[in-house]
Scaffold this motif. Structure first.
Motif, PDB file in Angstrom:
ATOM      1  N   ILE A 160       0.856  -1.178   0.000  1.00  0.00           N
ATOM      2  CA  ILE A 160       0.000   0.000   0.000  1.00  0.00           C
ATOM      3  C   ILE A 160       0.894   1.229   0.000  1.00  0.00           C
ATOM      4  O   ILE A 160       1.837   1.330   0.780  1.00  0.00           O
ATOM      5  CB  ILE A 160      -0.922  -0.012   1.230  1.00  0.00           C
ATOM      6  N   ARG A 161       0.584   2.146  -0.885  1.00  0.00           N
ATOM      7  CA  ARG A 161       1.346   3.390  -0.963  1.00  0.00           C
ATOM      8  C   ARG A 161       0.520   4.510  -0.333  1.00  0.00           C
ATOM      9  O   ARG A 161      -0.693   4.443  -0.274  1.00  0.00           O
ATOM     10  CB  ARG A 161       1.671   3.708  -2.420  1.00  0.00           C
ATOM     11  N   LEU A 175      -2.688   5.816  -8.961  1.00  0.00           N
ATOM     12  CA  LEU A 175      -3.204   5.233  -7.732  1.00  0.00           C
ATOM     13  C   LEU A 175      -3.736   3.831  -7.981  1.00  0.00           C
ATOM     14  O   LEU A 175      -4.213   3.533  -9.079  1.00  0.00           O
ATOM     15  CB  LEU A 175      -4.319   6.117  -7.156  1.00  0.00           C
ATOM     16  N   ASP A 226      -4.495   2.004  -1.919  1.00  0.00           N
ATOM     17  CA  ASP A 226      -3.616   3.125  -1.593  1.00  0.00           C
ATOM     18  C   ASP A 226      -4.343   4.092  -0.662  1.00  0.00           C
ATOM     19  O   ASP A 226      -5.569   4.232  -0.719  1.00  0.00           O
ATOM     20  CB  ASP A 226      -3.177   3.872  -2.858  1.00  0.00           C
ATOM     21  N   GLU A 244       4.004  11.202  -3.110  1.00  0.00           N
ATOM     22  CA  GLU A 244       4.046   9.953  -2.359  1.00  0.00           C
ATOM     23  C   GLU A 244       4.791  10.220  -1.061  1.00  0.00           C
ATOM     24  O   GLU A 244       5.857  10.837  -1.056  1.00  0.00           O
ATOM     25  CB  GLU A 244       4.731   8.845  -3.154  1.00  0.00           C
TER      26      GLU A 244
END
Length: 132
Positions: free
Chosen positions: A4-5, A38, A42, A118
């Protein structure tokens, strides 16, 4: 398994009432752009610009990466139909404090001019505590 970012998004309240969208529709829609990639899962922190907010107000999760925008009732400027956008839902109540301003973000290494960024683990840990 993909990781997961975590991202920072900035929303202009002079264009769309993001608060109304999240509170009445249960989600926010976000336009795709060249620099946004995305994925479902996320996390995005939404920094609101306008209405005297100038703060991060929401922690959102991407739940759809290709949906039709259904927030025409929340637009301040003329509605721009979008048949391929992101859909995000809130993971916590709206943050109502005053500790997530541009100055605070710069203290944790986020440039005040970033529109999309990010975030690193330290920045996520710092921000997450305001949404628990």
């Amino acid at each position: 398994m993909k990781s997961i970012r975590i991202f920072l998004l900035k929303g202009k309240e002079s264009m769309i009432d993001h608060i109304k969208s999240i509170q009445t529709l249960g989600c926010a829609y976000w336009k795709k752009a060249r620099n946004k990639n995305l994925q479902v899962g996320d996390i995005c922190y939404l920094y609101l610009i306008g209405k005297c907010y100038y703060q991060i107000r929401f922690r959102l999760e991407v739940v759809d990466i290709s949906c039709v925008r259904e927030d025409s009732s929340c637009w301040i400027t003329p509605f721009k139909a979008d048949n391929d956008c992101y859909k995000l839902i809130s993971t916590a109540a709206m943050y109502m404090g005053d500790e997530l301003s541009l100055d605070t973000l710069e203290e944790i290494g986020i440039n005040r001019h970033s529109q999309f960024k990010e975030l690193n683990e330290y920045q996520e840990d710092y921000l997450r505590k305001y949404f628990e």
